[in-house]
Design a protein around this motif. Structure first.
Motif, PDB file in Angstrom:
ATOM      1  N   LYS A  70       9.686   4.581 -11.929  1.00 45.06           N
ATOM      2  CA  LYS A  70       8.229   4.706 -12.046  1.00 45.06           C
ATOM      3  C   LYS A  70       7.576   5.054 -10.711  1.00 45.06           C
ATOM      4  CE  LYS A  70       8.087   1.440 -15.898  1.00 45.06           C
ATOM      5  NZ  LYS A  70       7.534   0.155 -16.415  1.00 45.06           N
ATOM      6  N   THR A  71       8.101   6.080 -10.057  1.00 39.53           N
ATOM      7  CA  THR A  71       7.549   6.564  -8.786  1.00 39.53           C
ATOM      8  C   THR A  71       7.608   8.082  -8.783  1.00 39.53           C
ATOM      9  OG1 THR A  71       9.734   6.368  -7.739  1.00 39.53           O
ATOM     10  CG2 THR A  71       8.224   4.508  -7.469  1.00 39.53           C
ATOM     11  N   VAL A  72       7.074   8.711  -7.715  1.00 39.43           N
ATOM     12  CA  VAL A  72       7.110  10.169  -7.608  1.00 39.43           C
ATOM     13  C   VAL A  72       8.252  10.635  -6.707  1.00 39.43           C
ATOM     14  CG1 VAL A  72       4.662  10.515  -8.097  1.00 39.43           C
ATOM     15  CG2 VAL A  72       5.396  10.086  -5.738  1.00 39.43           C
ATOM     16  N   TYR A  73       8.999   9.703  -6.163  1.00 43.97           N
ATOM     17  CA  TYR A  73      10.197  10.026  -5.392  1.00 43.97           C
ATOM     18  C   TYR A  73      11.193   8.890  -5.593  1.00 43.97           C
ATOM     19  CZ  TYR A  73       8.009   6.789  -2.093  1.00 43.97           C
ATOM     20  OH  TYR A  73       7.413   5.690  -1.527  1.00 43.97           O
ATOM     21  N   CYS A  74      12.407   9.071  -5.145  1.00 42.62           N
ATOM     22  CA  CYS A  74      13.450   8.063  -5.356  1.00 42.62           C
ATOM     23  C   CYS A  74      13.214   6.862  -4.453  1.00 42.62           C
ATOM     24  CB  CYS A  74      14.818   8.676  -5.084  1.00 42.62           C
ATOM     25  SG  CYS A  74      15.262   9.964  -6.270  1.00 42.62           S
ATOM     26  N   ASP A  75      13.158   5.697  -5.070  1.00 40.00           N
ATOM     27  CA  ASP A  75      12.869   4.460  -4.353  1.00 40.00           C
ATOM     28  C   ASP A  75      13.987   3.455  -4.610  1.00 40.00           C
ATOM     29  OD1 ASP A  75      10.873   2.621  -2.933  1.00 40.00           O
ATOM     30  OD2 ASP A  75      11.242   1.538  -4.790  1.00 40.00           O
TER      31      ASP A  75
ATOM     32  N   TYR B   2       1.491   7.303   1.156  1.00 39.40           N
ATOM     33  CA  TYR B   2       0.732   7.244   2.404  1.00 39.40           C
ATOM     34  C   TYR B   2       1.628   6.998   3.617  1.00 39.40           C
ATOM     35  CZ  TYR B   2      -2.824   5.949   5.812  1.00 39.40           C
ATOM     36  OH  TYR B   2      -3.601   5.901   6.939  1.00 39.40           O
ATOM     37  N   PHE B   3       2.579   6.051   3.509  1.00 41.36           N
ATOM     38  CA  PHE B   3       3.384   5.721   4.689  1.00 41.36           C
ATOM     39  C   PHE B   3       4.346   6.847   5.056  1.00 41.36           C
ATOM     40  CE2 PHE B   3       6.975   4.993   2.019  1.00 41.36           C
ATOM     41  CZ  PHE B   3       8.083   4.750   2.816  1.00 41.36           C
ATOM     42  N   LEU B   4       4.600   7.775   4.110  1.00 48.70           N
ATOM     43  CA  LEU B   4       5.471   8.912   4.400  1.00 48.70           C
ATOM     44  C   LEU B   4       4.710  10.124   4.920  1.00 48.70           C
ATOM     45  CD1 LEU B   4       7.713   8.640   1.219  1.00 48.70           C
ATOM     46  CD2 LEU B   4       8.406   8.112   3.555  1.00 48.70           C
ATOM     47  N   THR B   5       3.413  10.175   4.645  1.00 50.76           N
ATOM     48  CA  THR B   5       2.615  11.336   5.056  1.00 50.76           C
ATOM     49  C   THR B   5       1.653  11.029   6.195  1.00 50.76           C
ATOM     50  OG1 THR B   5       0.968  10.820   3.339  1.00 50.76           O
ATOM     51  CG2 THR B   5       2.713  12.379   2.756  1.00 50.76           C
ATOM     52  N   CYS B   6       1.301   9.741   6.371  1.00 53.32           N
ATOM     53  CA  CYS B   6       0.266   9.416   7.360  1.00 53.32           C
ATOM     54  C   CYS B   6       0.746   9.670   8.777  1.00 53.32           C
ATOM     55  CB  CYS B   6      -0.186   7.963   7.201  1.00 53.32           C
ATOM     56  SG  CYS B   6       1.111   6.726   7.508  1.00 53.32           S
ATOM     57  N   GLN B   7       1.988   9.275   9.087  1.00 53.10           N
ATOM     58  CA  GLN B   7       2.486   9.421  10.454  1.00 53.10           C
ATOM     59  C   GLN B   7       2.708  10.877  10.870  1.00 53.10           C
ATOM     60  OE1 GLN B   7       1.568   6.509  11.767  1.00 53.10           O
ATOM     61  NE2 GLN B   7       3.428   6.371  12.949  1.00 53.10           N
TER      62      GLN B   7
ATOM     63  N   THR C 251      14.890   9.982 -14.124  1.00 51.15           N
ATOM     64  CA  THR C 251      13.599  10.542 -14.532  1.00 51.15           C
ATOM     65  C   THR C 251      12.474   9.850 -13.772  1.00 51.15           C
ATOM     66  OG1 THR C 251      14.426  11.029 -16.753  1.00 51.15           O
ATOM     67  CG2 THR C 251      12.042  10.950 -16.460  1.00 51.15           C
ATOM     68  N   LEU C 252      11.600  10.640 -13.169  1.00 51.74           N
ATOM     69  CA  LEU C 252      10.466  10.117 -12.406  1.00 51.74           C
ATOM     70  C   LEU C 252       9.237  10.125 -13.315  1.00 51.74           C
ATOM     71  CD1 LEU C 252      11.164  12.182  -9.172  1.00 51.74           C
ATOM     72  CD2 LEU C 252      11.854   9.829  -9.635  1.00 51.74           C
ATOM     73  N   SER C 253       8.811   8.941 -13.726  1.00 52.17           N
ATOM     74  CA  SER C 253       7.769   8.840 -14.759  1.00 52.17           C
ATOM     75  C   SER C 253       6.354   8.743 -14.204  1.00 52.17           C
ATOM     76  CB  SER C 253       8.038   7.609 -15.642  1.00 52.17           C
ATOM     77  OG  SER C 253       7.950   6.419 -14.877  1.00 52.17           O
ATOM     78  N   ALA C 254       6.192   8.770 -12.894  1.00 50.38           N
ATOM     79  CA  ALA C 254       4.855   8.581 -12.314  1.00 50.38           C
ATOM     80  C   ALA C 254       4.052   9.872 -12.234  1.00 50.38           C
ATOM     81  CB  ALA C 254       4.972   7.975 -10.915  1.00 50.38           C
ATOM     82  N   TYR C 255       4.694  11.003 -12.522  1.00 54.54           N
ATOM     83  CA  TYR C 255       3.958  12.264 -12.465  1.00 54.54           C
ATOM     84  C   TYR C 255       3.030  12.400 -13.664  1.00 54.54           C
ATOM     85  CZ  TYR C 255       6.782  13.960  -8.586  1.00 54.54           C
ATOM     86  OH  TYR C 255       7.373  14.117  -7.355  1.00 54.54           O
ATOM     87  N   LEU C 256       1.852  12.966 -13.428  1.00 55.54           N
ATOM     88  CA  LEU C 256       0.857  13.165 -14.471  1.00 55.54           C
ATOM     89  C   LEU C 256       0.878  14.615 -14.949  1.00 55.54           C
ATOM     90  CD1 LEU C 256      -2.130  11.291 -12.781  1.00 55.54           C
ATOM     91  CD2 LEU C 256      -0.690  10.428 -14.632  1.00 55.54           C
ATOM     92  N   ASP C 257       0.545  14.810 -16.217  1.00 56.67           N
ATOM     93  CA  ASP C 257       0.407  16.172 -16.748  1.00 56.67           C
ATOM     94  C   ASP C 257      -0.983  16.687 -16.370  1.00 56.67           C
ATOM     95  OD1 ASP C 257       0.587  18.534 -18.076  1.00 56.67           O
ATOM     96  OD2 ASP C 257       0.439  17.686 -20.105  1.00 56.67           O
TER      97      ASP C 257
ATOM     98  N   VAL D 155      -2.927   5.497 -12.010  1.00 60.06           N
ATOM     99  CA  VAL D 155      -1.657   6.088 -11.598  1.00 60.06           C
ATOM    100  C   VAL D 155      -1.828   6.964 -10.361  1.00 60.06           C
ATOM    101  CG1 VAL D 155       0.241   7.591 -12.293  1.00 60.06           C
ATOM    102  CG2 VAL D 155      -0.763   6.008 -13.939  1.00 60.06           C
ATOM    103  N   MET D 156      -2.899   7.750 -10.325  1.00 54.83           N
ATOM    104  CA  MET D 156      -3.122   8.645  -9.195  1.00 54.83           C
ATOM    105  C   MET D 156      -3.276   7.864  -7.890  1.00 54.83           C
ATOM    106  SD  MET D 156      -3.318  11.727  -8.124  1.00 54.83           S
ATOM    107  CE  MET D 156      -3.600  12.746  -9.570  1.00 54.83           C
ATOM    108  N   LEU D 157      -4.004   6.749  -7.944  1.00 55.79           N
ATOM    109  CA  LEU D 157      -4.194   5.925  -6.742  1.00 55.79           C
ATOM    110  C   LEU D 157      -2.875   5.279  -6.330  1.00 55.79           C
ATOM    111  CD1 LEU D 157      -6.031   4.698  -4.615  1.00 55.79           C
ATOM    112  CD2 LEU D 157      -6.631   2.886  -6.238  1.00 55.79           C
ATOM    113  N   ARG D 158      -2.076   4.830  -7.305  1.00 58.48           N
ATOM    114  CA  ARG D 158      -0.766   4.254  -6.988  1.00 58.48           C
ATOM    115  C   ARG D 158       0.128   5.281  -6.303  1.00 58.48           C
ATOM    116  NH1 ARG D 158      -0.558   2.072 -12.396  1.00 58.48           N
ATOM    117  NH2 ARG D 158       1.246   3.367 -12.825  1.00 58.48           N
ATOM    118  N   ASN D 159       0.079   6.501  -6.784  1.00 58.87           N
ATOM    119  CA  ASN D 159       0.898   7.555  -6.178  1.00 58.87           C
ATOM    120  C   ASN D 159       0.472   7.839  -4.744  1.00 58.87           C
ATOM    121  OD1 ASN D 159       2.329   7.797  -8.549  1.00 58.87           O
ATOM    122  ND2 ASN D 159       1.196   9.585  -9.274  1.00 58.87           N
TER     123      ASN D 159
END
Length: 307
Positions: A172-177, A276-281, A11-17, A267-271
């Motif tokens: 506690k992330t939005v993807y598997c870490d 960032y490192f996956l989308t910036c490049q 379960t990925l708990s970092a997503y917001l409603d 939470v939004m800033l943490r996400n």
């Protein structure tokens, strides 16, 4: 104690409603993904169909752009599904597969950038011997080793994590870490920690030493060379250096997010920092190389507008 083979879902708990705003986020992420795919595919096509660009520097760029497509595909479709979903869960096999994609992408990216710095070092410091030192066979070997060794090293990391005994399934992330799963372990993680530290040190410090060495040599040549040499160094090294700095900052954000307690950060800033490192490049590199490098820019215009 729960064996990881018995944990069918994470379960990925970092997503917001976010309510109806999730459709806006979905459109923003989809637009970003479409732009990344189109920009990277465009540059790959431009380099591949133009024989004048079949040089080592541009072939390394193709490897860079292909890797960005690979990493983006491992992240964005998953994010799009999770944004629209009310239950933010993922199967254990898919979670480990995504971890392999994202970690191998990051490792390949860093190795690609280090090889590109070595290529620029040869081109600027040894211009007359460049084509004898950087042959087509050597380019192919360097690219193949980058992908192969990165995949094997990350594969060992994932296999060690998948064999751990877990006491929970909430990440506690939005993807598997990987580190988030290791923190769920009830069993001994010394092997994971020792291998992770050793592999990370090898992956980071080896390329970093090569990059520092090549840029010190390039700077020495620039200071002692002609104005033309300095202009060539600036024009060819600026995109690479900007890409390297951008990726380093993104990776630093990810390390801070995963290794330290950031519960005081929204939470939004943490996400955003973790993504960032996956989308910036994939977003930054096509723009940087496409706009900065005259050859690529003119050929892109010719391909798009037919002029």
């Amino acid at each position: 104690m729960v064996n990881v083979t018995q944990v069918l879902m994470f379960t990925l708990s970092a997503y917001l409603d976010t309510g109806v705003l999730k459709y806006l986020y979905f459109l923003l992420i989809l637009s970003l993904y479409v732009f990344i795919v189109c920009a990277n595919v465009l540059l790959i096509v431009v380099i591949c169909v133009n024989r004048s660009l079949h040089e080592p520097m541009y072939l390394f760029l193709v490897s860079l752009f292909v890797n960005e497509l690979y990493g983006s595909t491992g992240l964005f479709p998953f994010l799009l599904v999770q944004i629209l979903s009310d239950i933010h869960s993922v199967s254990a096999p898919f979670c480990f597969l995504q971890m392999f994609c994202l970690y191998s992408y990051a490792t390949i990216q860093f190795h690609n950038l280090s090889i590109m710095s070595y290529d620029r070092y040869l081109a600027i410091c040894y211009p007359l011997q460049y084509h004898t030192r950087m042959t087509s066979n050597k380019v192919a070997m360097l690219i193949a080793l980058t992908w192969l060794l990165s995949s094997v090293g990350v594969g060992v990391t994932i296999s060690l994590s998948s064999s751990l005994l877990l006491c929970g399934n909430i990440i506690k992330t939005v993807y598997c870490d990987n580190y988030a799963i290791v923190k769920l372990a009830c069993s001994d993680t010394r092997v994971n920690n020792i291998y992770g530290l050793s592999y990370t040190s090898l992956v980071v410090f080896g390329p970093l030493i090569l990059i520092l060495y090549t840029y010190i040599k390039i700077l020495k040549v620039c200071f002692s060379g002609s104005k033309q040499t300095r202009q060539k160094a600036v024009s060819t090294c600026t995109p690479h250096l900007a890409s390297l700095i951008n990726f380093s900052f993104g990776s630093l954000f990810q390390i801070l997010h995963s290794r330290f307690d950031m519960s005081s950060v929204p939470v939004m800033l943490r996400n955003v920092l973790s993504l960032y490192f996956l989308t910036c490049q994939p977003l930054f590199n096509p723009l940087m190389y496409g706009l900065q490098m005259t050859k690529i820019r003119s050929l892109c215009k010719r391909l798009i507008f037919g002029c």
